[in-house]
Design a protein around this motif. Structure first.
Motif, short mmCIF file in Angstrom:
data_model
loop_
_atom_site.label_atom_id
_atom_site.label_comp_id
_atom_site.label_asym_id
_atom_site.label_seq_id
_atom_site.Cartn_x
_atom_site.Cartn_y
_atom_site.Cartn_z
N ASP A 19 -4.10 14.99 -0.12
CA ASP A 19 -3.34 15.56 -1.42
C ASP A 19 -3.95 14.69 -3.15
OD1 ASP A 19 -3.15 18.26 -0.08
OD2 ASP A 19 -0.99 17.37 -0.28
N ILE A 20 -3.49 13.06 -2.44
CA ILE A 20 -3.98 12.18 -3.15
C ILE A 20 -4.91 11.78 -3.22
CG2 ILE A 20 -3.29 10.14 -4.20
CD1 ILE A 20 -0.70 9.62 -2.50
N GLU A 21 -5.89 11.83 -4.22
CA GLU A 21 -7.29 11.61 -4.96
C GLU A 21 -7.14 10.01 -5.02
OE1 GLU A 21 -9.90 11.78 -9.79
OE2 GLU A 21 -8.39 13.33 -9.01
N VAL A 22 -8.15 9.01 -4.38
CA VAL A 22 -8.39 8.22 -4.28
C VAL A 22 -9.96 7.23 -4.44
CG1 VAL A 22 -8.04 5.97 -2.58
CG2 VAL A 22 -6.50 8.12 -2.17
N GLU A 23 -9.76 6.41 -5.78
CA GLU A 23 -11.02 5.93 -5.97
C GLU A 23 -11.06 4.04 -6.03
OE1 GLU A 23 -12.98 4.75 -10.54
OE2 GLU A 23 -11.32 6.15 -10.11
N GLU A 24 -11.44 4.23 -5.31
CA GLU A 24 -11.92 3.30 -4.87
C GLU A 24 -13.05 1.45 -5.27
OE1 GLU A 24 -13.46 2.94 -0.23
OE2 GLU A 24 -11.64 4.16 0.00
N ALA A 25 -12.41 0.89 -5.13
CA ALA A 25 -13.87 -0.60 -6.82
C ALA A 25 -13.18 -1.89 -5.91
CB ALA A 25 -13.03 -0.16 -7.87
N ILE A 63 1.33 -1.78 0.40
CA ILE A 63 -0.05 -0.25 0.27
C ILE A 63 0.69 1.07 0.09
CG2 ILE A 63 -2.03 1.07 1.13
CD1 ILE A 63 -2.45 -1.25 2.82
N ALA A 64 1.71 1.34 0.86
CA ALA A 64 3.14 2.62 1.02
C ALA A 64 3.49 2.68 0.02
CB ALA A 64 3.97 2.06 1.77
N PHE A 65 3.84 1.65 -1.34
CA PHE A 65 4.66 1.84 -2.45
C PHE A 65 3.74 2.65 -3.29
CE2 PHE A 65 5.65 1.16 -6.65
CZ PHE A 65 6.95 0.51 -6.92
N ALA A 66 2.35 1.94 -3.86
CA ALA A 66 1.81 2.56 -4.27
C ALA A 66 0.63 3.97 -4.18
CB ALA A 66 0.15 1.87 -4.01
N PHE A 67 0.75 4.53 -2.75
CA PHE A 67 0.83 5.62 -1.97
C PHE A 67 1.41 6.73 -3.11
CE2 PHE A 67 -3.38 4.21 -0.70
CZ PHE A 67 -3.97 5.36 -0.59
N GLU A 68 3.09 6.05 -2.40
CA GLU A 68 4.20 7.16 -2.82
C GLU A 68 4.39 7.10 -3.72
OE1 GLU A 68 6.94 4.43 -0.54
OE2 GLU A 68 6.58 5.62 1.62
N ALA A 69 3.92 6.50 -4.70
CA ALA A 69 4.56 6.32 -6.86
C ALA A 69 3.15 7.51 -6.66
CB ALA A 69 4.17 4.86 -6.98
N ALA A 70 2.03 7.59 -6.09
CA ALA A 70 0.78 8.59 -7.13
C ALA A 70 1.43 9.87 -6.26
CB ALA A 70 -0.50 8.27 -6.27
#
Length: 294
Positions: free
Chosen positions: A232-238, A170-177
């Motif tokens: 500040d990250i726009e997060v879309e959940e699916a 999860i951290a990798f994805a948030f940091e990449a975004a």
């Protein structure tokens, strides 16, 4: 000890050139050095004449120099080191990744992962690496688009398994975004069994008409602390029912990076990556980050 270096395997192929380009832009985004790695031990077909060690070393040295010069011409501020490793590609890549933040490999997509000039050794490297590995194919979406570089302008997709959530993935994805100032799409998919019944996994998990709402709520709860950490990250959940691998490949058609987890294999357990990882790394149309976890 792990440092911030981005390591990338180069062998002169189009796949490795694409990987080097992606790795260079990632290094610039992170403000970290880039390390180009080449292994010069060749495998020779039966009956063929083996080149001398000097010939192999000279060829590999020239290849590294040309790759370094090419990347420097694209951005002279990029800090680059080169490593000429004697030995098998798998051993060289694993050694390079051991003290790096990230390993980047070229990929052919369908048919396997390219491994220097020695065949499909990338899968073995991927299965044994202790650090995240990013697989890059030439001509992937965003790479040749002047309006959208390979490291920005596209959303990041995270494939999440709520039965085995992992902070590292999860951290990798948030940091990449966050680095790319890109939206993050989190996909949690499950396959509905033929009959409604209690299933293994999270306590109280029930399949049936209410499952989608319950899974959506569980996904929201799992992401709540990460949304707070990265406001500040726009997060879309699916949260959707279906084959996870297929749904992640589909989500990757509009992404610049797909992030998935891989359970670390115990010694002697081979290179099995699981059906979801296998589907994504062979069929996704964008770079794929595979993050190992326990």
């Amino acid at each position: 000890m792990q440092d911030g270096t981005i390591a990338v395997g180069v062998d002169g192929s189009l796949e490795s050139l694409a990987a080097a380009d992606w790795a260079a832009q990632e290094a610039l985004l992170r403000g970290t050095p880039l390390r180009l790695v080449q292994a010069w031990e060749w495998k020779v077909r039966a009956g063929a004449l083996a080149p001398s060690n000097d010939t192999q070393r000279d060829w590999a040295t020239r290849l590294l120099h040309e790759a370094e010069e090419r990347l420097k011409s694209l951005d002279p501020d990029l800090a680059i080191t080169t490593e000429l490793a004697s030995g098998t590609p798998v051993a060289a890549l694993l050694a390079a990744s051991a003290d790096a933040a990230l390993l980047v490999l070229g990929s052919r997509g369908l048919g396997g992962v390219v491994g220097f000039l020695l065949g499909s050794t990338g899968l073995e490297t991927l299965a044994e690496a202790k650090r995240p590995v990013v697989l890059v194919r030439p001509g992937e979406q965003g790479q040749s688009d002047p309006e959208r570089s390979p490291t920005s302008g596209w959303e990041v997709v995270l494939g999440l398994d709520l039965d085995r959530p992992c902070d590292d993935v999860i951290a990798f994805a948030f940091e990449a975004a966050d680095r790319r100032q890109a939206p993050l799409r989190v996909v949690y998919a499950w396959e509905v069994p033929p009959v409604h019944r209690y299933t293994a996994g999270r306590p109280g998990r029930v399949t049936g008409p209410r499952q989608e709402d319950e899974e959506s709520q569980a996904l929201t709860e799992a992401l709540r602390p990460w949304r707070s950490k990265f406001p500040d990250i726009e997060v879309e959940e699916a949260a959707v029912s279906g084959r996870p691998g297929h749904l992640l490949v589909e989500a990757g058609t509009r992404a610049g990076l797909v992030v998935i987890g891989r359970r670390a294999q115990r010694p002697g357990h081979g290179t099995h990556l699981g059906p979801v990882a296998h589907a994504v790394i062979h069929h996704a149309r964008c770079p794929v980050a595979v993050v190992p976890h326990k």
